[in-house]
Design a protein around this motif. Structure first.
Motif, PDB file in Angstrom:
ATOM      1  N   GLN A 185      39.906  34.028  37.654  1.00 49.79           N
ATOM      2  CA  GLN A 185      39.173  35.168  38.360  1.00 49.79           C
ATOM      3  C   GLN A 185      39.116  36.477  38.194  1.00 49.79           C
ATOM      4  O   GLN A 185      38.182  36.269  37.780  1.00 49.79           O
ATOM      5  N   GLY A 186      39.707  37.143  36.924  1.00 50.85           N
ATOM      6  CA  GLY A 186      39.047  38.783  36.751  1.00 50.85           C
ATOM      7  C   GLY A 186      38.389  38.749  35.230  1.00 50.85           C
ATOM      8  O   GLY A 186      37.793  38.896  34.909  1.00 50.85           O
TER       9      GLY A 186
ATOM     10  N   GLN B 107      34.711  39.133  33.972  1.00 48.85           N
ATOM     11  CA  GLN B 107      34.812  39.912  32.908  1.00 48.85           C
ATOM     12  C   GLN B 107      33.423  39.113  32.116  1.00 48.85           C
ATOM     13  O   GLN B 107      32.080  40.187  31.480  1.00 48.85           O
ATOM     14  N   TRP B 108      33.758  38.001  31.436  1.00 48.63           N
ATOM     15  CA  TRP B 108      33.424  37.088  30.593  1.00 48.63           C
ATOM     16  C   TRP B 108      31.222  37.437  31.493  1.00 48.63           C
ATOM     17  O   TRP B 108      30.696  37.335  30.322  1.00 48.63           O
ATOM     18  N   LEU B 109      31.661  37.327  32.693  1.00 48.98           N
ATOM     19  CA  LEU B 109      30.121  37.030  33.086  1.00 48.98           C
ATOM     20  C   LEU B 109      29.530  38.205  33.177  1.00 48.98           C
ATOM     21  O   LEU B 109      27.859  38.342  32.423  1.00 48.98           O
TER      22      LEU B 109
ATOM     23  N   SER C 190      44.470  46.752  36.976  1.00 51.14           N
ATOM     24  CA  SER C 190      44.839  45.614  36.117  1.00 51.14           C
ATOM     25  C   SER C 190      44.931  43.950  36.222  1.00 51.14           C
ATOM     26  O   SER C 190      44.982  43.495  35.668  1.00 51.14           O
ATOM     27  N   ALA C 191      45.524  44.085  36.743  1.00 53.95           N
ATOM     28  CA  ALA C 191      45.960  42.354  37.778  1.00 53.95           C
ATOM     29  C   ALA C 191      45.482  42.118  37.633  1.00 53.95           C
ATOM     30  O   ALA C 191      45.190  40.240  37.428  1.00 53.95           O
ATOM     31  N   TYR C 192      44.214  41.962  38.329  1.00 56.15           N
ATOM     32  CA  TYR C 192      42.827  41.085  38.525  1.00 56.15           C
ATOM     33  C   TYR C 192      41.688  41.151  37.460  1.00 56.15           C
ATOM     34  O   TYR C 192      41.690  39.811  37.157  1.00 56.15           O
ATOM     35  N   LEU C 193      42.003  42.144  36.260  1.00 57.03           N
ATOM     36  CA  LEU C 193      41.256  41.670  35.178  1.00 57.03           C
ATOM     37  C   LEU C 193      41.956  40.660  34.623  1.00 57.03           C
ATOM     38  O   LEU C 193      41.692  40.106  33.180  1.00 57.03           O
ATOM     39  N   ALA C 194      43.863  40.560  35.059  1.00 55.14           N
ATOM     40  CA  ALA C 194      44.362  39.500  33.664  1.00 55.14           C
ATOM     41  C   ALA C 194      44.431  38.694  34.383  1.00 55.14           C
ATOM     42  O   ALA C 194      44.778  37.317  34.132  1.00 55.14           O
ATOM     43  N   SER C 195      43.821  38.236  35.281  1.00 57.22           N
ATOM     44  CA  SER C 195      43.903  37.017  36.197  1.00 57.22           C
ATOM     45  C   SER C 195      42.649  35.805  36.604  1.00 57.22           C
ATOM     46  O   SER C 195      41.897  36.717  35.265  1.00 57.22           O
TER      47      SER C 195
END
Lengths: 78, 140
Positions: free
Chosen positions: A61-62, A66-68, A54-59
């Protein structure tokens, strides 16, 4: 530390089962016990995985990842 | 002495299976237990509960099974084996998930069908080696 003692039973290093030292050479790991043992070793990582993800996806980079992934996802309608 | 053996067997095995009633039924109120792994004698049923609880907290599925018994006069000697999985902190060692097996001997003295006094010795060193609190000897 010095080592001076071996117990009559010792845990198998692969599956953690208690095995008589005299039977270590013939011991066969139970696959279920081995999996359980390895998962136990990873329990801290498993317990923190969701929070870490969750923390990674909110960063930044994350969010970019996700966009990529969204951009590169094959079009289901194609 | 068959009953005395059965009483001791129940008190040694059943609390590990969650049946603490065996203590109330078969342990004297003024019970005293001597165990070299404990700094002070174990006093009364609550002392037994507290002593066992520290192992129950550290070892999942902890069980003790009686292997052999000999009775003479007011005493019963019991050889037993304890097993469990190290899933909680024990002796300053974090949970390892390892199974452990230890053996021990207990001499119980009974008064009026209840255990009044016990002397136990068990493989504490083996336990510490198995959970990794003390390094095991390596063979060359």
């Amino acid at each position: 530390m010095s080592s001076f003692f071996t117990s009559q039973h010792m845990p198998c290093t692969e599956c953690g089962a208690s095995v008589r030292v005299s039977e270590h050479d013939t011991h066969t790991c139970d696959p279920e016990r081995r999996l359980e043992y390895h998962l136990f070793q990873l329990r801290d990582e498993v317990a923190t995985f969701d929070d870490g993800l969750s923390a990674y996806l909110a960063s930044a980079q994350g969010r970019f990842a996700q966009w990529l992934a969204e951009r590169d996802r094959p079009d289901a309608n194609r | 002495m068959a009953d005395a053996k059965k009483i001791v067997k129940r008190v040694i095995e059943e609390p590990w299976m969650g049946n603490w009633d065996a203590l109330d039924e078969f342990v004297a109120e003024d019970y005293v237990g001597y165990d070299p792994s404990q700094p002070e004698p174990i006093q009364g049923r609550d002392g037994i509960r507290a002593n066992l609880q520290q192992y129950l907290d550290a070892f999942a599925n902890a069980r003790v099974t009686v292997d052999d018994q000999i009775a003479e006069g007011d005493k019963v000697a019991t050889r037993w084996t304890g097993r469990g999985t190290h899933t909680g902190e024990f002796a300053g060692t974090s949970a390892t998930g390892k199974d452990v097996t230890v053996s021990g001997l207990t001499i119980s003295r009974l008064v009026d069908g209840k255990i009044a006094e016990e002397w136990t010795t068990w493989d504490t060193l083996g336990m510490l080696v198995q959970v990794g609190a003390i390094p095991a000897a390596t063979t060359a």
